[in-house]
Design an enzyme around this catalytic site. Structure first.
Site, PDB file in Angstrom:
ATOM      1  N   ASP A 112       0.845  -1.207   0.000  1.00 46.81           N
ATOM      2  CA  ASP A 112       0.000   0.000   0.000  1.00 46.81           C
ATOM      3  C   ASP A 112       0.881   1.258   0.000  1.00 46.81           C
ATOM      4  O   ASP A 112       0.812   2.060   0.918  1.00 46.81           O
ATOM      5  CB  ASP A 112      -0.939   0.004   1.225  1.00 46.81           C
ATOM      6  CG  ASP A 112      -0.190   0.059   2.552  1.00 46.81           C
ATOM      7  OD1 ASP A 112       0.987  -0.388   2.597  1.00 46.81           O
ATOM      8  OD2 ASP A 112      -0.759   0.557   3.549  1.00 46.81           O
TER       9      ASP A 112
ATOM     10  N   ASP B 145       6.903   1.053   1.918  1.00 46.69           N
ATOM     11  CA  ASP B 145       6.558   0.093   0.860  1.00 46.69           C
ATOM     12  C   ASP B 145       7.403   0.381  -0.384  1.00 46.69           C
ATOM     13  O   ASP B 145       7.829  -0.545  -1.078  1.00 46.69           O
ATOM     14  CB  ASP B 145       5.084   0.241   0.449  1.00 46.69           C
ATOM     15  CG  ASP B 145       4.114   0.049   1.593  1.00 46.69           C
ATOM     16  OD1 ASP B 145       3.562  -1.031   1.755  1.00 46.69           O
ATOM     17  OD2 ASP B 145       3.932   1.025   2.351  1.00 46.69           O
TER      18      ASP B 145
ATOM     19  N   ASN C 138      -2.336   2.900   3.413  1.00 43.77           N
ATOM     20  CA  ASN C 138      -1.767   4.207   3.766  1.00 43.77           C
ATOM     21  C   ASN C 138      -2.569   5.349   3.137  1.00 43.77           C
ATOM     22  O   ASN C 138      -2.650   6.442   3.678  1.00 43.77           O
ATOM     23  CB  ASN C 138      -0.309   4.289   3.317  1.00 43.77           C
ATOM     24  CG  ASN C 138       0.593   3.458   4.209  1.00 43.77           C
ATOM     25  OD1 ASN C 138       0.377   3.366   5.415  1.00 43.77           O
ATOM     26  ND2 ASN C 138       1.598   2.842   3.618  1.00 43.77           N
TER      27      ASN C 138
ATOM     28  N   THR D 216       2.904  -6.009   2.839  1.00 43.51           N
ATOM     29  CA  THR D 216       3.426  -4.872   3.597  1.00 43.51           C
ATOM     30  C   THR D 216       2.327  -3.819   3.782  1.00 43.51           C
ATOM     31  O   THR D 216       2.599  -2.659   4.025  1.00 43.51           O
ATOM     32  CB  THR D 216       4.655  -4.244   2.898  1.00 43.51           C
ATOM     33  OG1 THR D 216       4.248  -3.778   1.603  1.00 43.51           O
ATOM     34  CG2 THR D 216       5.789  -5.237   2.755  1.00 43.51           C
TER      35      THR D 216
ATOM     36  N   PHE E  96      -0.921  -0.712  12.463  1.00 40.07           N
ATOM     37  CA  PHE E  96      -1.760  -0.242  11.364  1.00 40.07           C
ATOM     38  C   PHE E  96      -2.216  -1.341  10.388  1.00 40.07           C
ATOM     39  O   PHE E  96      -3.413  -1.483  10.111  1.00 40.07           O
ATOM     40  CB  PHE E  96      -1.030   0.872  10.582  1.00 40.07           C
ATOM     41  CG  PHE E  96      -1.823   1.388   9.419  1.00 40.07           C
ATOM     42  CD1 PHE E  96      -2.845   2.309   9.608  1.00 40.07           C
ATOM     43  CD2 PHE E  96      -1.577   0.935   8.124  1.00 40.07           C
ATOM     44  CE1 PHE E  96      -3.599   2.766   8.536  1.00 40.07           C
ATOM     45  CE2 PHE E  96      -2.324   1.390   7.050  1.00 40.07           C
ATOM     46  CZ  PHE E  96      -3.339   2.306   7.260  1.00 40.07           C
ATOM     47  N   ASN E  97      -1.272  -2.109   9.844  1.00 40.96           N
ATOM     48  CA  ASN E  97      -1.648  -3.085   8.796  1.00 40.96           C
ATOM     49  C   ASN E  97      -2.637  -4.124   9.315  1.00 40.96           C
ATOM     50  O   ASN E  97      -3.440  -4.656   8.549  1.00 40.96           O
ATOM     51  CB  ASN E  97      -0.406  -3.813   8.249  1.00 40.96           C
ATOM     52  CG  ASN E  97       0.460  -2.897   7.412  1.00 40.96           C
ATOM     53  OD1 ASN E  97       0.011  -1.855   6.943  1.00 40.96           O
ATOM     54  ND2 ASN E  97       1.714  -3.276   7.245  1.00 40.96           N
TER      55      ASN E  97
ATOM     56  N   GLN F 201       7.203  11.092  11.029  1.00 44.12           N
ATOM     57  CA  GLN F 201       7.408  10.159  12.152  1.00 44.12           C
ATOM     58  C   GLN F 201       7.822  10.944  13.394  1.00 44.12           C
ATOM     59  O   GLN F 201       7.415  10.630  14.508  1.00 44.12           O
ATOM     60  CB  GLN F 201       8.499   9.132  11.806  1.00 44.12           C
ATOM     61  CG  GLN F 201       8.062   8.094  10.794  1.00 44.12           C
ATOM     62  CD  GLN F 201       7.183   6.994  11.385  1.00 44.12           C
ATOM     63  OE1 GLN F 201       7.060   6.870  12.598  1.00 44.12           O
ATOM     64  NE2 GLN F 201       6.576   6.198  10.529  1.00 44.12           N
TER      65      GLN F 201
ATOM     66  N   HIS G  31       9.852   0.152   8.273  1.00 48.41           N
ATOM     67  CA  HIS G  31       9.199  -1.145   8.517  1.00 48.41           C
ATOM     68  C   HIS G  31       9.289  -2.148   7.350  1.00 48.41           C
ATOM     69  O   HIS G  31       9.799  -3.253   7.494  1.00 48.41           O
ATOM     70  CB  HIS G  31       7.700  -0.935   8.769  1.00 48.41           C
ATOM     71  CG  HIS G  31       7.342   0.132   9.736  1.00 48.41           C
ATOM     72  ND1 HIS G  31       7.420  -0.043  11.097  1.00 48.41           N
ATOM     73  CD2 HIS G  31       6.850   1.395   9.554  1.00 48.41           C
ATOM     74  CE1 HIS G  31       6.995   1.051  11.711  1.00 48.41           C
ATOM     75  NE2 HIS G  31       6.644   1.937  10.797  1.00 48.41           N
ATOM     76  N   ASP G  32       8.679  -1.773   6.220  1.00 53.89           N
ATOM     77  CA  ASP G  32       8.324  -2.769   5.194  1.00 53.89           C
ATOM     78  C   ASP G  32       9.491  -3.505   4.522  1.00 53.89           C
ATOM     79  O   ASP G  32       9.394  -4.716   4.271  1.00 53.89           O
ATOM     80  CB  ASP G  32       7.441  -2.117   4.114  1.00 53.89           C
ATOM     81  CG  ASP G  32       6.082  -1.718   4.665  1.00 53.89           C
ATOM     82  OD1 ASP G  32       5.709  -2.224   5.734  1.00 53.89           O
ATOM     83  OD2 ASP G  32       5.398  -0.897   4.023  1.00 53.89           O
TER      84      ASP G  32
HETATM   85  C1  BDR Z   1       2.935  -0.115   8.537  1.00 56.22           C
HETATM   86  O1  BDR Z   1       1.872   0.799   8.310  1.00 56.22           O
HETATM   87  C2  BDR Z   1       2.158   1.622   7.196  1.00 56.22           C
HETATM   88  O2  BDR Z   1       1.936   2.942   7.505  1.00 56.22           O
HETATM   89  C3  BDR Z   1       3.573   1.337   6.787  1.00 56.22           C
HETATM   90  O3  BDR Z   1       3.692   1.384   5.375  1.00 56.22           O
HETATM   91  C4  BDR Z   1       3.833  -0.038   7.334  1.00 56.22           C
HETATM   92  O4  BDR Z   1       3.464  -1.030   6.406  1.00 56.22           O
HETATM   93  C5  BDR Z   1       3.582   0.212   9.851  1.00 56.22           C
HETATM   94  O5  BDR Z   1       2.671   0.120  10.885  1.00 56.22           O
HETATM   95 CA    CA Z   2       2.940  -0.495   4.109  1.00 58.26          CA
END
Ligand code: BDR
Ligand code: CA
Length: 310
Positions: free
Chosen positions: A11, A16, A40, A124, A165-166, A227, A239-240
């Protein structure tokens, strides 16, 4: 060494975008296609972002548009982190690359069904496309080699104290994946928060001086600023791409088998990845959960792969 065949379901999203960058150039990865989901930002925006990244980097990878909404619950986007476009920061040329006609879920089903059981699905973003594919065609389930996801946390979440989130974006889809019986590697916030992209890292990647390094710097400019505003840290957690780094070299993370249940029932802790870290429930582990990361090795991999772009 055989190339690892993957479908990258994402996303984009700043992190990503770096995952795409890494997966598309690494010689040990065979990126079969990019499937896009809402997360996102809305599906239109995340799809355009995936296409823009491919076009900018000159990647000949098909992009498929997937689900515009989570399986059951209403969507929400992460504009506070990724901006109004979902990829604020870089400026791209007018977009000419187009998404494929076929729906991402149908392509995923076709591709996995035709395979020899050697495809890994990397997610991701919210797991909607994969969850839908598994429900629409259960015969794909035993043919999936492994699911590698960025998502969840056995410590604190980032949307609520309980949830990442994911997973909270589509907890039901995550539930489908985690109860599928397929091998799962979960790369959660517990380790991704250790891969903080400090200004020195941005500077280091910028010094490579090619188009991928420029994109990395432009992406991180926005990502690290937001952030900092939201979470207060100096560098944003990247993260991804850790999912892809793990597939290139599994030693980049340390994992521990755990039983992990997705909370789809409670209100306060919806989307929590309840990981039985100590194994006291005596339930069969269903996931290898990342518990540590070799941060130096990870940044070395990012730099090494950025250098591969002309
Ligand atoms: C995840 O949420 C999204 O905002 C980022 O791309 C990552 O996949 C982190 O919580
Ligand atoms: Ca992501």
């Amino acid at each position: 060494m055989d190339k690892r065949k993957i479908i990258l379901d994402c996303d984009p999203g700043h992190d990503d975008a770096v995952a795409i960058m890494l997966a598309a150039i690494n010689e040990n990865i065979d990126l079969l296609g990019i499937t896009v989901v809402t997360g996102n930002q809305t599906l239109e925006k995340t799809t355009n972002n995936a296409l823009n990244i491919c076009q900018y980097l000159g990647l000949d990878v098909p992009v498929f548009k997937g689900c515009p909404d989570p399986m059951i619950r209403p969507k929400f986007v992460a504009a506070d982190i990724h901006g109004e476009t979902g990829l604020d920061g870089p400026v791209f040329e007018p977009l000419t690359k187009k998404a494929e006609e076929q729906h991402a879920v149908l392509w995923m089903i076709d591709t996995i069904m035709k395979s020899d059981g050697d495809i890994t699905v990397v997610t991701t973003g919210p797991m909607t496309n994969l969850g839908m594919a598994m429900r629409m065609e259960p015969a794909i389930v035993p043919k999936i080699k492994e699911i590698v996801l960025m998502g969840g946390a056995y410590t604190n979440g980032n949307v609520t104290p309980a949830a990442e989130f994911n997973i909270i974006e589509d907890a039901d889809a995550a539930y489908v994946a985690f109860t599928s019986g397929r091998p799962i590697t979960m790369v959660g916030l517990d380790v991704t928060r250790k891969a903080l992209c400090y200004p020195a890292i941005v500077e280091r990647m910028g010094k490579v001086g090619n188009k991928a390094s420029k994109l990395f710097v432009d992406l991180m400019g926005h990502f690290c600023k937001s952030q900092k505003e939201v979470f207060g840290w100096e560098g944003g957690p990247l993260h991804d791409p850790i999912t892809i780094a793990y597939l290139i070299d599994p030693s980049v993370i340390t994992t521990k088998p755990m039983h992990c249940e997705i909370d789809i029932f409670s209100q306060q802790s919806l989307g929590r990845t309840n990981c039985d870290f100590f194994g006291y429930q005596k339930k069969e582990p269903n996931a290898n959960v990342a518990i540590d990361i070799d941060v130096e090795k990870f940044w070395d991999m990012i730099e090494e792969n950025i250098r591969k772009y002309n």
